[in-house]
Every structure is written in structure tokens, then in C-alpha cells.
Design a protein around this motif. Structure first.
Motif, PDB file in Angstrom:
ATOM      1  N   PRO A 281      12.986  26.937 -11.174  1.00 24.95           N
ATOM      2  CA  PRO A 281      14.233  27.542 -11.697  1.00 24.95           C
ATOM      3  C   PRO A 281      15.333  27.722 -10.645  1.00 24.95           C
ATOM      4  N   PRO A 282      15.033  28.237  -9.428  1.00 28.01           N
ATOM      5  CA  PRO A 282      16.117  28.415  -8.449  1.00 28.01           C
ATOM      6  C   PRO A 282      16.788  27.117  -8.011  1.00 28.01           C
ATOM      7  N   ILE A 283      16.062  25.992  -8.133  1.00 27.67           N
ATOM      8  CA  ILE A 283      16.657  24.693  -7.797  1.00 27.67           C
ATOM      9  C   ILE A 283      17.377  24.100  -9.013  1.00 27.67           C
ATOM     10  N   MET A 284      16.697  24.114 -10.154  1.00 23.89           N
ATOM     11  CA  MET A 284      17.219  23.423 -11.327  1.00 23.89           C
ATOM     12  C   MET A 284      18.410  24.132 -11.972  1.00 23.89           C
ATOM     13  N   ASN A 285      18.410  25.470 -11.994  1.00 25.53           N
ATOM     14  CA  ASN A 285      19.495  26.198 -12.672  1.00 25.53           C
ATOM     15  C   ASN A 285      20.880  25.854 -12.121  1.00 25.53           C
ATOM     16  N   PRO A 286      21.118  25.965 -10.805  1.00 26.12           N
ATOM     17  CA  PRO A 286      22.454  25.611 -10.297  1.00 26.12           C
ATOM     18  C   PRO A 286      22.776  24.130 -10.461  1.00 26.12           C
ATOM     19  N   LEU A 287      21.751  23.253 -10.389  1.00 25.50           N
ATOM     20  CA  LEU A 287      21.994  21.818 -10.565  1.00 25.50           C
ATOM     21  C   LEU A 287      22.376  21.507 -12.006  1.00 25.50           C
ATOM     22  N   VAL A 288      21.643  22.095 -12.961  1.00 27.56           N
ATOM     23  CA  VAL A 288      21.927  21.863 -14.387  1.00 27.56           C
ATOM     24  C   VAL A 288      23.339  22.321 -14.728  1.00 27.56           C
TER      25      VAL A 288
END
Length: 311
Positions: A281-288
């Protein structure tokens, strides 16, 4: 019988024991992962803070979401990086309680923020004419304060009732401290009744958060069915939120599965499952959100192009 109870002042974390032959590689990968998490989340937070066009409810909530990701990962990565360099993996009793508090409040805050974000999307799509009066900046800030304080109060209560337990073992077979892990070390199961009650109340509270999110999207989908404009708005702003929600739910369910049945799995698999909530989540959330929301994407890409022209 109480005379035989040991007063634990230090915990030994045994989660890394199986992987110490690869600690240099693991340290490098963990450090790289943490740096990347900090980078992508800080970029998004700074972009939203310094761009006045993004001082709107949706972006304020996203900024808070990323800040919570930084908060949760900071409770884990510095300690695990230190352990990877150390021959002995220990944590003080108070340090363990603090880490357990951070982990629980991080998870609860994530779901709280996701529920506020779902309400924001419900108002934006189902009641667009009233959006700015309902989701004023003052009301958004009040909602955020409430939904930040609630997880912190719940986590504090969990920590307080855990701190009263007499523990009979200083050994934790995990990479980090969690409240339920400490409770399992209690000498007398009867002493954990209050902990179980508090845990079930916590689960019920956040179960209703989940129901609220479902309720919001039922109305959003009903509204979008007959409107091309609303469908476009849904694809632009709701899909990233649903992606974040799906990522959160999948990782939490894997973590719950690991708690219930993890003892049958190899230690390495258990470790991977237990930390995926602190990686994915900490990686994917800002990328999404960074790729999907046009305003953020254009601002970040615009800044990159300006820097290229300067250099």
C-alpha cells in the motif's frame, strides 16, 4: 504461582533468524524499498501542499493518506534495518508497546481515511450541487481530526490493557511487535478477557467503516449508471480510491490469514505476508493516484520537464 512470573523488560525478535545468511542483500533491498516509499509519498505530499489548485477535499485527503503511510512505515523500517545489521534482535518492553501502537493506529487510520474518501466521492458524484457546502475545508479538517483521533484513542486503549498483563516469555517469533503477539505471551489466559473484548469492539467499529464504504459506492454506482459525465468522473477519481481500498483489503486479509494459520507456513513466507501491508500500500497508493489523477500527474511531469530545461 505469581512468584514464578518473569517481569519482561526486553523482547527477543526471532523473525530474522532464518534469513541472517542473506542479511546484506536483505538490508540493501529493505533500505531501497524504504527510500522509495519515502520518495514517492513525500513527492505527492509536497506537490499537494505547494499547489494551491490542489487545496481541495479530495487532494487534502490524499495528502493525509500518504502521510499516514509515512507514519506507519517509519514505525517499522528503521528498526528492521537496525536488526539486519545487528547480531542480536531485541527491543525494549516500552519500545515494543510503542511499535505495536504505531502498527495498529496506522492500519486503523488507513481504513478511517478510506471511509472519509469514499464519502467525499459520494457527495461529489451523487450531490454535486451541494459538494462545496458539504465538503468545506473546515468540515474536511474536522472529519480528519475525528478520524485521526479515533484510531489513536482505540490504539491507546489496546496498548493500556496490554501493558497490564503479566508476561511469561520474552520471545516473539515475528519481525516486529503487534498487540496480539504481546497478548499471546500472557501467563494466564483469563487475564486477556479485557483485551479480547477491546479487540472485538475495535473489529466491530471498523467493520462499520467497511459497511459505510460499501453504502457510499452503492449510491455512487447507481448514480453513474445513467450518466456519461458521472461515469467519466467515476473512472477518473473513484477508480484510484477503489484500487487503494482493494490493495488494503487484500493485504489485511493475508495478514489475518497469517495470524490464524501462519504456523503451518515456512518462516520466510510468514515474514513476507506479515510485512506486505508495510510494502504494497505505501508504494502503490501514491503511484496509483499520481498516474491516474490528471492534475497531480501534470504537475509532477511539468516540474520534471522544467528541471530538464534548466539543466
Amino acid at each position: 504461582m505469581m512468584q514464578n512470573v518473569s517481569h519482561v523488560r526486553l523482547f527477543f525478535l526471532s523473525g530474522l533468524n532464518e534469513t541472517m545468511d542473506y542479511r546484506v542483500v536483505l538490508f540493501s533491498l529493505t533500505l531501497l524499498c524504504y527510500c522509495f516509499i519515502v520518495l514517492v509519498n513525500v513527492i505527492l505530499v509536497v506537490t499537494i501542499i505547494f499547489d494551491k489548485n490542489m487545496h481541495e477535499p479530495m487532494y487534502i485527503l490524499l495528502c493525509t493518506f500518504c502521510m499516514n503511510g509515512l507514519y506507519g512505515t517509519t514505525g517499522f523500517y528503521p528498526k528492521i534495518l537496525w536488526d539486519l545489521l545487528s547480531p542480536v534482535h531485541v527491543i525494549s518492553y516500552s519500545g515494543c508497546l510503542v511499535q505495536a501502537f504505531v502498527m495498529l493506529s496506522f492500519i486503523c487510520s488507513d481504513l478511517s481515511i478510506l471511509s472519509v474518501m469514499s464519502y467525499d466521492r459520494y457527495v461529489a458524484i451523487c450531490r454535486p450541487l451541494e459538494y462545496h457546502s458539504i465538503m468545506s475545508k473546515q468540515r474536511v479538517l474536522l472529519l480528519l481530526v475525528f478520524f485521526w483521533l479515533t484510531p489513536f484513542c482505540i490504539s491507546s486503549i489496546n496498548s493500556i490493557v496490554t501493558s497490564r498483563l503479566e508476561l511469561c516469555s520474552p520471545y516473539i517469533d515475528k519481525l516486529f511487535c503487534m498487540n496480539w503477539v504481546i497478548v499471546k505471551l500472557a501467563c494466564f489466559p483469563a487475564d486477556t478477557i479485557v483485551n479480547n473484548i477491546v479487540s472485538h469492539i475495535t473489529i466491530i467499529i471498523y467493520f462499520f467503516h467497511g459497511l459505510f464504504i460499501v453504502w457510499s459506492y452503492v449510491y455512487v454506482l447507481k448514480t453513474c449508471v445513467n450518466s456519461l459525465e458521472n461515469r467519466a468522473k467515476f473512472m477518473q477519481t473513484c477508480v484510484p480510491h477503489l484500487a487503494s481500498l482493494l490493495i488494503f483489503l487484500v493485504t489485511v486479509h493475508f495478514d489475518v490469514f497469517n495470524m490464524r494459520f501462519g504456523s503451518k507456513l515456512p518462516p520466510t513466507i510468514q515474514n513476507v505476508i506479515s510485512i506486505e501491508l508495510l510494502i504494497i500500500p505505501p508504494i502503490m497508493n501514491p503511484l496509483v493516484y499520481g498516474f491516474k489523477l490528471t492534475l497531480i500527474r501534470n504537475r509532477i511531469l511539468g516540474d520534471i520537464n522544467v528541471k530538464r530545461q534548466i539543466y
